[in-house]
Design a protein around this motif. Structure first.
Motif, PDB file in Angstrom:
ATOM      1  N   ILE A 169       0.870  -1.176   0.000  1.00  0.00           N
ATOM      2  CA  ILE A 169       0.000   0.000   0.000  1.00  0.00           C
ATOM      3  C   ILE A 169       0.908   1.228   0.000  1.00  0.00           C
ATOM      4  CG2 ILE A 169      -1.762   1.304   1.242  1.00  0.00           C
ATOM      5  CD1 ILE A 169      -2.569  -1.356   2.605  1.00  0.00           C
ATOM      6  N   PRO A 170       0.906   2.036  -1.058  1.00  0.00           N
ATOM      7  CA  PRO A 170       1.741   3.233  -1.069  1.00  0.00           C
ATOM      8  C   PRO A 170       1.119   4.361  -0.231  1.00  0.00           C
ATOM      9  CG  PRO A 170       0.533   3.060  -3.116  1.00  0.00           C
ATOM     10  CD  PRO A 170       0.191   1.834  -2.314  1.00  0.00           C
ATOM     11  N   GLY A 171       1.765   5.518  -0.274  1.00  0.00           N
ATOM     12  CA  GLY A 171       1.310   6.664   0.521  1.00  0.00           C
ATOM     13  C   GLY A 171       2.287   6.961   1.628  1.00  0.00           C
ATOM     14  N   ILE A 172       3.143   7.973   1.440  1.00  0.00           N
ATOM     15  CA  ILE A 172       4.234   8.208   2.384  1.00  0.00           C
ATOM     16  C   ILE A 172       3.822   9.060   3.574  1.00  0.00           C
ATOM     17  CG2 ILE A 172       5.972   7.894   0.594  1.00  0.00           C
ATOM     18  CD1 ILE A 172       6.352  10.943   0.534  1.00  0.00           C
ATOM     19  N   ASP A 173       2.559   9.436   3.639  1.00  0.00           N
ATOM     20  CA  ASP A 173       2.084  10.133   4.843  1.00  0.00           C
ATOM     21  C   ASP A 173       0.606   9.857   5.051  1.00  0.00           C
ATOM     22  OD1 ASP A 173       0.842  11.758   2.946  1.00  0.00           O
ATOM     23  OD2 ASP A 173       2.145  13.473   3.266  1.00  0.00           O
ATOM     24  N   PHE A 174       0.147  10.120   6.249  1.00  0.00           N
ATOM     25  CA  PHE A 174      -1.282  10.007   6.546  1.00  0.00           C
ATOM     26  C   PHE A 174      -1.585  10.694   7.871  1.00  0.00           C
ATOM     27  CE2 PHE A 174       0.386   5.945   8.358  1.00  0.00           C
ATOM     28  CZ  PHE A 174      -0.065   6.054   9.671  1.00  0.00           C
ATOM     29  N   ALA A 175      -2.868  10.954   8.081  1.00  0.00           N
ATOM     30  CA  ALA A 175      -3.354  11.482   9.359  1.00  0.00           C
ATOM     31  C   ALA A 175      -4.658  10.781   9.689  1.00  0.00           C
ATOM     32  CB  ALA A 175      -3.570  12.993   9.273  1.00  0.00           C
ATOM     33  N   GLY A 176      -4.919  10.665  10.976  1.00  0.00           N
ATOM     34  CA  GLY A 176      -6.151  10.000  11.390  1.00  0.00           C
ATOM     35  C   GLY A 176      -6.249   9.862  12.889  1.00  0.00           C
ATOM     36  N   THR A 177      -7.049   8.899  13.313  1.00  0.00           N
ATOM     37  CA  THR A 177      -7.357   8.711  14.733  1.00  0.00           C
ATOM     38  C   THR A 177      -6.915   7.330  15.188  1.00  0.00           C
ATOM     39  OG1 THR A 177      -9.303  10.129  14.467  1.00  0.00           O
ATOM     40  CG2 THR A 177      -9.195   8.750  16.446  1.00  0.00           C
ATOM     41  N   VAL A 178      -6.206   7.275  16.299  1.00  0.00           N
ATOM     42  CA  VAL A 178      -5.769   5.996  16.866  1.00  0.00           C
ATOM     43  C   VAL A 178      -6.993   5.189  17.295  1.00  0.00           C
ATOM     44  CG1 VAL A 178      -4.497   4.899  18.758  1.00  0.00           C
ATOM     45  CG2 VAL A 178      -3.550   6.926  17.622  1.00  0.00           C
ATOM     46  N   THR A 179      -7.037   3.922  16.864  1.00  0.00           N
ATOM     47  CA  THR A 179      -8.126   3.036  17.283  1.00  0.00           C
ATOM     48  C   THR A 179      -7.651   1.976  18.272  1.00  0.00           C
ATOM     49  OG1 THR A 179      -7.740   1.608  15.358  1.00  0.00           O
ATOM     50  CG2 THR A 179      -9.394   3.349  15.127  1.00  0.00           C
ATOM     51  N   ALA A 180      -6.358   1.660  18.252  1.00  0.00           N
ATOM     52  CA  ALA A 180      -5.799   0.675  19.189  1.00  0.00           C
ATOM     53  C   ALA A 180      -4.316   0.965  19.350  1.00  0.00           C
ATOM     54  CB  ALA A 180      -5.993  -0.747  18.669  1.00  0.00           C
ATOM     55  N   SER A 181      -3.809   0.803  20.580  1.00  0.00           N
ATOM     56  CA  SER A 181      -2.397   1.104  20.825  1.00  0.00           C
ATOM     57  C   SER A 181      -1.889   0.359  22.054  1.00  0.00           C
ATOM     58  CB  SER A 181      -2.213   2.613  21.042  1.00  0.00           C
ATOM     59  OG  SER A 181      -0.899   2.903  21.471  1.00  0.00           O
ATOM     60  N   ALA A 227      -6.346   5.226  22.237  1.00  0.00           N
ATOM     61  CA  ALA A 227      -7.465   5.330  21.311  1.00  0.00           C
ATOM     62  C   ALA A 227      -8.075   6.729  21.386  1.00  0.00           C
ATOM     63  CB  ALA A 227      -8.509   4.276  21.627  1.00  0.00           C
ATOM     64  N   GLY A 228      -8.331   7.305  20.234  1.00  0.00           N
ATOM     65  CA  GLY A 228      -8.915   8.641  20.166  1.00  0.00           C
ATOM     66  C   GLY A 228      -7.914   9.739  19.853  1.00  0.00           C
ATOM     67  N   ASP A 229      -6.619   9.462  20.004  1.00  0.00           N
ATOM     68  CA  ASP A 229      -5.597  10.469  19.700  1.00  0.00           C
ATOM     69  C   ASP A 229      -5.559  10.753  18.196  1.00  0.00           C
ATOM     70  OD1 ASP A 229      -4.845  10.711  22.343  1.00  0.00           O
ATOM     71  OD2 ASP A 229      -3.106   9.378  22.161  1.00  0.00           O
ATOM     72  N   LYS A 230      -5.382  12.017  17.853  1.00  0.00           N
ATOM     73  CA  LYS A 230      -5.227  12.432  16.461  1.00  0.00           C
ATOM     74  C   LYS A 230      -3.733  12.481  16.143  1.00  0.00           C
ATOM     75  CE  LYS A 230      -9.696  13.272  16.156  1.00  0.00           C
ATOM     76  NZ  LYS A 230     -10.602  12.395  15.398  1.00  0.00           N
ATOM     77  N   VAL A 231      -3.323  11.795  15.088  1.00  0.00           N
ATOM     78  CA  VAL A 231      -1.894  11.638  14.803  1.00  0.00           C
ATOM     79  C   VAL A 231      -1.578  11.886  13.331  1.00  0.00           C
ATOM     80  CG1 VAL A 231      -1.467  10.039  16.716  1.00  0.00           C
ATOM     81  CG2 VAL A 231      -2.209   9.146  14.486  1.00  0.00           C
ATOM     82  N   VAL A 232      -0.293  12.166  13.094  1.00  0.00           N
ATOM     83  CA  VAL A 232       0.237  12.408  11.752  1.00  0.00           C
ATOM     84  C   VAL A 232       1.476  11.542  11.571  1.00  0.00           C
ATOM     85  CG1 VAL A 232       1.168  14.120  10.149  1.00  0.00           C
ATOM     86  CG2 VAL A 232      -0.509  14.812  11.859  1.00  0.00           C
ATOM     87  N   LEU A 233       1.665  11.039  10.368  1.00  0.00           N
ATOM     88  CA  LEU A 233       2.891  10.331  10.032  1.00  0.00           C
ATOM     89  C   LEU A 233       3.468  10.891   8.742  1.00  0.00           C
ATOM     90  CD1 LEU A 233       3.953   6.696  10.299  1.00  0.00           C
ATOM     91  CD2 LEU A 233       4.083   7.799   8.049  1.00  0.00           C
ATOM     92  N   ASN A 234       4.793  11.122   8.743  1.00  0.00           N
ATOM     93  CA  ASN A 234       5.534  11.532   7.541  1.00  0.00           C
ATOM     94  C   ASN A 234       6.783  10.681   7.422  1.00  0.00           C
ATOM     95  OD1 ASN A 234       4.784  14.592   8.924  1.00  0.00           O
ATOM     96  ND2 ASN A 234       3.903  14.071   6.960  1.00  0.00           N
ATOM     97  N   GLY A 235       6.926   9.964   6.310  1.00  0.00           N
ATOM     98  CA  GLY A 235       8.179   9.271   6.042  1.00  0.00           C
ATOM     99  C   GLY A 235       8.335   7.941   6.743  1.00  0.00           C
ATOM    100  N   TRP A 236       9.553   7.679   7.251  1.00  0.00           N
ATOM    101  CA  TRP A 236       9.922   6.440   7.933  1.00  0.00           C
ATOM    102  C   TRP A 236       9.845   5.205   7.037  1.00  0.00           C
ATOM    103  CZ3 TRP A 236      12.682   7.503  11.889  1.00  0.00           C
ATOM    104  CH2 TRP A 236      12.368   8.555  12.768  1.00  0.00           C
ATOM    105  N   GLY A 237       9.846   5.380   5.726  1.00  0.00           N
ATOM    106  CA  GLY A 237       9.758   4.225   4.829  1.00  0.00           C
ATOM    107  C   GLY A 237       8.346   3.747   4.592  1.00  0.00           C
ATOM    108  N   VAL A 238       7.370   4.424   5.197  1.00  0.00           N
ATOM    109  CA  VAL A 238       5.967   4.088   4.942  1.00  0.00           C
ATOM    110  C   VAL A 238       5.656   4.417   3.480  1.00  0.00           C
ATOM    111  CG1 VAL A 238       3.592   4.791   5.438  1.00  0.00           C
ATOM    112  CG2 VAL A 238       5.198   4.350   7.306  1.00  0.00           C
ATOM    113  N   GLY A 239       4.938   3.528   2.808  1.00  0.00           N
ATOM    114  CA  GLY A 239       4.662   3.702   1.390  1.00  0.00           C
ATOM    115  C   GLY A 239       5.814   3.295   0.496  1.00  0.00           C
ATOM    116  N   GLU A 240       6.910   2.833   1.113  1.00  0.00           N
ATOM    117  CA  GLU A 240       8.076   2.355   0.362  1.00  0.00           C
ATOM    118  C   GLU A 240       8.367   0.895   0.706  1.00  0.00           C
ATOM    119  OE1 GLU A 240      11.446   5.194   0.220  1.00  0.00           O
ATOM    120  OE2 GLU A 240      10.202   6.439   1.526  1.00  0.00           O
ATOM    121  N   GLN A 241       8.447   0.599   1.999  1.00  0.00           N
ATOM    122  CA  GLN A 241       8.671  -0.778   2.431  1.00  0.00           C
ATOM    123  C   GLN A 241       7.755  -1.177   3.595  1.00  0.00           C
ATOM    124  OE1 GLN A 241      12.795  -0.995   3.495  1.00  0.00           O
ATOM    125  NE2 GLN A 241      12.705   0.758   4.864  1.00  0.00           N
ATOM    126  N   HIS A 242       6.874  -0.271   3.987  1.00  0.00           N
ATOM    127  CA  HIS A 242       5.869  -0.538   5.018  1.00  0.00           C
ATOM    128  C   HIS A 242       4.548   0.000   4.486  1.00  0.00           C
ATOM    129  CE1 HIS A 242       4.977  -1.293   9.402  1.00  0.00           C
ATOM    130  NE2 HIS A 242       3.917  -0.576   9.059  1.00  0.00           N
TER     131      HIS A 242
END
Length: 327
Positions: free
Chosen positions: A62-74, A81-96
């Motif tokens: 699944i590509p996409g090197i960034d995303f934002a959303g709501t934690v559902t489980a941690s 759960a309920g935290d609003k989070v952002v992700l940029n990079g870290w190989g997401v959308g490349e090898q994760h």
């Protein structure tokens, strides 16, 4: 549980991308699960989805090197759960598995909180491109570049990094000139804060060891001959923050700008930026990026539109930022 995702698969002739129902059990390891509400299409995403660059290193993905959303489980101590989070990079959308899906599972150490008062959609209007632009601005500041020193050049001015850099730098009091091959975008770039534009072909000529000094600093997302020409035109003791390779990975320059003018070339790696600097960048974004201008440079599309947008962004037909409304 299944959810909608854009999945890129390997084929005998290359790769193919398509929307499918993806089983959550096939997500990769991570201690935080996120209901993804928004992602964005960056230049690297365009290369990944179209296969026009060797971005994806595991298939299917699944590509996409960034995303934002709501934690559902941690099970991570920083997130619940309920935290609003952002992700940029870290190989997401490349090898994760990445952000072009309704659900993502990642290590909690890769996440940052959505800035106070911001929405997940706004953080993806920033996205990797805008976050990288802020890292570039911070690098220029740390090299002592100040608004009174002269003009700042932004190459690839109509793209995601370029438009966001212009908006940030102009708000900070810099006089910004945008380099673009699309003269029709002059009004748009000036509305974001640019004082003017120059034709990108000015930087696509034979590189001189030193040319006339024109710029106090620059943000470059193009690389290759463009970056080499920009370096030759930087004022003494000026600096360039380099973050992209839209024109190519080569750099046909000489040592002249560095040893005769004291020019500094600062590389920007936004993928594995340490967390303290990552948090500092997002703090600066929340403070120094005009959200009205951010909205003006942003378009919204659906997940089904991503393959088409990927083709367009690689072809240089997309301006500003493209947010993907996942849900």
């Amino acid at each position: 549980m299944t959810f909608r995702a854009l999945v890129v698969s390997k084929t005998e002739t290359g790769q193919q991308a398509g929307i499918t129902d993806f089983d959550e059990a096939n997500l990769m390891e991570g201690d935080v699960t996120v209901a993804v509400s928004h992602s964005s299409v960056n230049y690297k995403d365009g290369l990944a989805v179209t296969g026009k660059g060797p971005i994806i290193r595991k298939f299917p993905l699944i590509p996409g090197i960034d995303f934002a959303g709501t934690v559902t489980a941690s099970t991570h101590p920083r997130w619940k759960a309920g935290d609003k989070v952002v992700l940029n990079g870290w190989g997401v959308g490349e090898q994760h598995h990445g952000g072009f899906a309704e659900v993502a599972r990642v290590p909690g150490d890769w996440l940052v909180p959505v800035p106070e008062g911001w929405t997940p959609a706004e953080t993806m209007a920033v996205g990797v491109a805008g976050y990288t632009a802020m890292l570039c601005v911070m690098a220029l500041e740390e090299q002592g570049v100040k608004p009174g020193d002269g003009d700042i050049l932004v190459t690839g001015a109509a793209g995601g990094v370029g438009t966001t850099a212009i908006a940030i730098l102009s708000k900070l009091g810099f006089r910004v000139i945008g380099s673009t091959g699309r003269s029709s975008e002059e009004g748009f770039l000036k509305a974001l804060g640019a004082a003017g534009i120059v034709d990108r072909n000015e930087f696509n000529t034979v590189v001189k060891p030193l040319a006339k000094a024109r710029w106090a600093g620059a943000v470059d997302s193009v690389g290759s001959t463009t970056l080499a020409n920009v370096l030759s035109q930087i004022n003494p003791e000026g600096a360039v923050a380099a973050c992209g390779l839209a024109q190519g990975m080569d750099l046909p320059t000489s040592v002249a700008p560095f040893i005769l003018r004291g020019v500094r070339l600062i590389g920007i790696n936004s993928v594995t930026t340490p967390m303290p600097r990552r948090l500092a960048a997002w703090s600066r974004i929340a403070r120094d990026l005009d959200r009205t201008r951010l909205a003006a440079l942003t378009a919204h599309v659906k997940l089904d539109d991503v393959p088409r947008i990927a083709e367009e962004i690689v072809a240089g037909k997309v301006r500003g930022r493209v947010v993907v409304d996942i849900r």
